[in-house]
Design an enzyme around this catalytic site. Structure first.
Site, PDB file in Angstrom:
ATOM      1  N   ASP A 129       0.863  -1.183   0.000  1.00 52.83           N
ATOM      2  CA  ASP A 129       0.000   0.000   0.000  1.00 52.83           C
ATOM      3  C   ASP A 129       0.897   1.230   0.000  1.00 52.83           C
ATOM      4  O   ASP A 129       1.978   1.208   0.608  1.00 52.83           O
ATOM      5  CB  ASP A 129      -0.857   0.045   1.265  1.00 52.83           C
ATOM      6  CG  ASP A 129      -2.020  -0.931   1.239  1.00 52.83           C
ATOM      7  OD1 ASP A 129      -2.108  -1.750   0.300  1.00 52.83           O
ATOM      8  OD2 ASP A 129      -2.848  -0.866   2.164  1.00 52.83           O
ATOM      9  N   HIS A 136       4.713  -7.578   0.155  1.00 48.31           N
ATOM     10  CA  HIS A 136       4.334  -8.857  -0.428  1.00 48.31           C
ATOM     11  C   HIS A 136       5.040  -9.071  -1.769  1.00 48.31           C
ATOM     12  O   HIS A 136       5.638  -8.151  -2.328  1.00 48.31           O
ATOM     13  CB  HIS A 136       2.817  -8.915  -0.587  1.00 48.31           C
ATOM     14  CG  HIS A 136       2.083  -8.884   0.717  1.00 48.31           C
ATOM     15  ND1 HIS A 136       1.481  -9.996   1.267  1.00 48.31           N
ATOM     16  CD2 HIS A 136       1.874  -7.874   1.613  1.00 48.31           C
ATOM     17  CE1 HIS A 136       0.929  -9.683   2.427  1.00 48.31           C
ATOM     18  NE2 HIS A 136       1.155  -8.392   2.666  1.00 48.31           N
ATOM     19  N   SER A 169       8.553   3.655   5.072  1.00 45.53           N
ATOM     20  CA  SER A 169       9.705   3.816   4.204  1.00 45.53           C
ATOM     21  C   SER A 169       9.331   3.622   2.743  1.00 45.53           C
ATOM     22  O   SER A 169       8.226   3.947   2.329  1.00 45.53           O
ATOM     23  CB  SER A 169      10.826   2.873   4.612  1.00 45.53           C
ATOM     24  OG  SER A 169      12.034   3.294   4.042  1.00 45.53           O
TER      25      SER A 169
END
Length: 282
Positions: free
Chosen positions: A88, A145, A248
């Site tokens: 995201d 992921h 980050s």
């Protein structure tokens, strides 16, 4: 105010010390004080706790447990695509690597070799390839992921600075992503090698992978490397591969002619883990 002027205080701040302190505070289990901090953070940044597997703010024993919270099953369905978005956040930059130069922001680029910690043999595999730089803000889900299925071959921890990685800093600090501390994860996929680089930043207490656990600290100040020649670690598309403790950036590298980006992608566009990122080229 120019971006260079705006980031000037970051050159003067004791970033390493601030990061160590933030890491200790984020891992502390301080009861009601921890709950109050989490509640403030959720309100300040608009965190959507309805997506969390555990939406009860008071149940998290530390800020780190909250920050790396898993989502409910099905909260991020995977698109039917060859390559899916791994996080995201928002798109910082993406596109073609010009020879060995990765575009950072107007007036700034950096080399593949610098990004991966100086390994020329690794870097040359991505010359004229494709890259994507994805920024995770404090409000975002902070697990990372797999964009496609991959077999882990190497991991490299590269010491470096701890500048912020927000858009203003990306415009104001030359070579930002190749000078900050980072963890380079090298995979072999169906279309050849690809790399996910986890970039550290100010107050990012640590980065972790699912196969190693916490990579940093320690911070010995020298490059550390792990090889995985047996091919025992294979991760499916969409599987979790790592996480940030505080926010980050992830930089991805793909070889020449192997993938084409989703035409709907554009710099500054919001993204969600699991959406279509690209397809096999050709």
């Amino acid at each position: 105010m120019s971006d260079r002027l705006a980031v000037l205080p970051q050159y003067l701040l004791p970033k390493q010390l601030l990061t160590i302190l933030a890491g200790k505070l984020a891992s502390a289990q301080a009861g009601s004080l921890t709950t109050s901090v989490i509640r403030w953070f959720v309100g300040r940044y608009g965190v959507n706790m309805a997506e969390a597997a555990n939406p009860d703010i008071a149940s998290y024993p530390s800020f780190n447990e909250f920050f790396t919270r898993p989502l409910k099953p099905g909260a991020r369905p995977l698109a039917d695509a060859d390559y899916i978005c791994p996080v995201d956040g928002a798109i910082s930059q993406f596109g073609h690597i010009e020879r060995d130069q990765i575009f950072q922001a107007k007036g700034h680029s950096y080399s593949i070799q610098a990004l991966v910690g100086g390994d020329r043999d690794l870097a040359v595999q991505f010359v004229e390839g494709e890259f994507a730089t994805l920024y995770l803000s404090p409000r975002d889900y902070h697990r990372i992921h797999m964009p496609c299925e991959g077999r882990l071959t190497r991991m490299i921890h590269v010491p470096g600075e701890l500048f912020s990685v927000n858009p203003t800093t990306a415009r104001g600090v030359p070579g930002l992503f190749a000078r900050n501390e980072r963890v380079v994860c090298v995979f072999e996929g169906a279309d050849g090698p690809f790399v996910l680089v986890l970039v550290g930043a100010t107050i990012v207490g640590s980065m972790a992978t699912v196969w190693h656990g916490q990579v940093n600290p320690p911070r010995p100040g020298t490059v550390r490397e792990w090889d995985y020649p047996a091919g025992d670690i294979r991760l499916a598309q969409g599987a979790e591969m790592g996480r940030f403790l505080l926010g980050s950036t992830v930089v991805m590298l793909f070889p020449k002619g192997r993938m084409a980006f989703n035409p709907a992608w554009a710099p500054a566009r919001p993204i969600r883990m699991g959406e279509a990122m690209g397809r096999r080229a050709g």
